[in-house]
Design a protein around this motif. Structure first.
Motif, PDB file in Angstrom:
ATOM      1  N   GLY A  86       0.732  -1.230  -0.045  1.00  0.00           N
ATOM      2  CA  GLY A  86      -0.056   0.047   0.041  1.00  0.00           C
ATOM      3  C   GLY A  86       0.820   1.285   0.036  1.00  0.00           C
ATOM      4  N   PRO A  87       0.194   2.305  -0.253  1.00  0.00           N
ATOM      5  CA  PRO A  87       0.987   3.603  -0.271  1.00  0.00           C
ATOM      6  C   PRO A  87       1.629   3.896   1.279  1.00  0.00           C
ATOM      7  N   TYR A 101     -10.252   2.332  -0.544  1.00  0.00           N
ATOM      8  CA  TYR A 101      -9.846   3.065  -1.514  1.00  0.00           C
ATOM      9  C   TYR A 101      -9.953   1.941  -2.570  1.00  0.00           C
ATOM     10  N   GLN A 104      -7.932   0.865  -6.460  1.00  0.00           N
ATOM     11  CA  GLN A 104      -6.578   1.180  -7.212  1.00  0.00           C
ATOM     12  C   GLN A 104      -6.489   0.562  -8.527  1.00  0.00           C
ATOM     13  N   PHE A 112      -7.784  -0.966  -1.231  1.00  0.00           N
ATOM     14  CA  PHE A 112      -7.055  -0.675  -0.038  1.00  0.00           C
ATOM     15  C   PHE A 112      -7.816  -0.145   1.166  1.00  0.00           C
ATOM     16  N   PHE A 157      -2.027   3.152   5.276  1.00  0.00           N
ATOM     17  CA  PHE A 157      -2.513   2.158   4.130  1.00  0.00           C
ATOM     18  C   PHE A 157      -2.182   0.824   4.650  1.00  0.00           C
ATOM     19  N   GLY A 158      -3.067  -0.166   4.451  1.00  0.00           N
ATOM     20  CA  GLY A 158      -2.973  -1.555   4.399  1.00  0.00           C
ATOM     21  C   GLY A 158      -2.042  -2.005   3.058  1.00  0.00           C
ATOM     22  N   ASN A 159      -1.650  -3.149   2.967  1.00  0.00           N
ATOM     23  CA  ASN A 159      -1.055  -3.764   1.958  1.00  0.00           C
ATOM     24  C   ASN A 159      -2.292  -4.231   0.696  1.00  0.00           C
TER      25      ASN A 159
END
Lengths: 111, 114
Positions: A43-44, B35, B37, B91, B105-107
Motif C-alpha cells: 500500500g502507499p 480505496y 486502485q 486498500f 494504508f494496508g497492503n
C-alpha cells in the motif's frame, strides 16, 4: 477532472544521484499536500507532508517544496538508493476537503 | 503497532459471486477509508467512516457495493454480485485526524473477478 497531476510518469536515475519528482495542482485553495511511496505489492506509504503556510519541509533524505504561485509541488530525494525505486504519488486536500491522488510517477534507480 | 491489516491478500472469484474484503485499522485511529486502485483510474476513494459512522459514500460505484464498520477495530467491504470490472486492488487506510493527518494504508486485497 483531477486537480492533481504529474509532469513525468517515469523517472530513471543512477544510484547516488538526486531525484526530483514533480506534481502540479489546480486548486489554489488546497492547503495540505502529501507525498506517498508505493512499492510493488504494498500500500502507499507516507513519506512527507506540507501545509500551505510553508514552502519547504525536510525529512530524512527527502525535501518537499511547495510553490503556491505556480501551484507546483516537488519531492527531492537525496543520494537515491535502489530501495527508493517505487511509484510516488502526490496527494492534495482539495476544495471539497477530500484527498485527491495524482496518477503517480515511477522511479527506477539504476545501480 | 502492526499497521492496517487487510484480508485476504488475494481473492479470485467468478462473476456473480459475493466478495467480502476485511480491514482492521490501527488501534486508536477513528477514521477508516476504503480505496480502489486500478491502472486506468488510479486511487479512488470509495467510502470513509468516522467513529464507525459512514461519512461519505459518494465514491461507491453502485448498489452492488456496501461497507460496514460494526466496531472500531473492524470494517468490511462487500461486493454482491461481483463483476469482472470490479477487478482491482482494494486498500483500507486509517488515520487519527481524518484528512488532516497522513493516512496509513494496508497492503491491499487484489481482487480478480473472472
Amino acid at each position: 477532472g483531477e486537480s492533481v497531476g504529474l509532469h513525468l510518469p517515469t523517472l530513471s536515475v543512477q544510484e547516488g544521484d538526486n531525484s526530483i519528482i514533480n506534481c502540479a495542482y489546480s486548486n489554489s485553495a488546497s492547503d495540505y499536500f502529501i507525498w506517498y511511496k508505493q512499492e510493488s505489492g504494498k500500500g502507499p506509504q507516507f513519506i512527507i507532508d506540507i501545509r500551505s503556510n510553508m514552502d519547504k519541509r525536510q525529512g530524512q533524505r527527502v525535501t518537499v517544496l511547495l510553490n503556491k504561485t505556480v501551484k507546483h509541488l516537488s519531492l527531492q530525494i537525496a543520494a537515491t538508493q535502489p530501495g527508493d525505486s517505487a511509484v510516488y504519488f502526490c496527494a492534495e486536500i482539495d476544495g471539497s476537503e477530500k484527498l485527491v491522488f495524482g496518477k503517480g510517477t515511477k522511479l527506477t534507480v539504476n545501480p | 503497532d502492526a499497521g492496517v491489516i487487510q484480508s485476504p491478500r488475494h481473492e479470485v472469484t467468478e462473476m456473480g459471486q459475493e466478495v467480502t474484503l476485511r480491514c482492521k485499522p490501527i488501534s486508536g485511529h477513528d477514521y477508516l477509508f476504503w480505496y480502489r486502485q486500478t491502472m486506468m483510474r488510479g486511487l479512488e476513494l470509495l467510502i470513509y467512516f468516522n467513529n464507525n459512522v459512514p461519512i461519505d459514500d459518494s465514491g461507491m460505484p453502485e448498489d452492488r457495493f456496501s461497507a460496514k464498520m460494526p466496531n472500531a477495530s473492524f470494517s468490511t467491504l462487500k461486493i454482491q454480485p461481483s463483476e469482472p470490472r470490479d477487478s482491482a486492488v482494494y486498500f483500507c487506510a486509517s488515520s487519527n485526524r481524518g484528512y488532516n493527518s497522513p493516512l496509513h494504508f494496508g497492503n491491499g486485497t487484489r481482487l480478480t473477478v473472472t
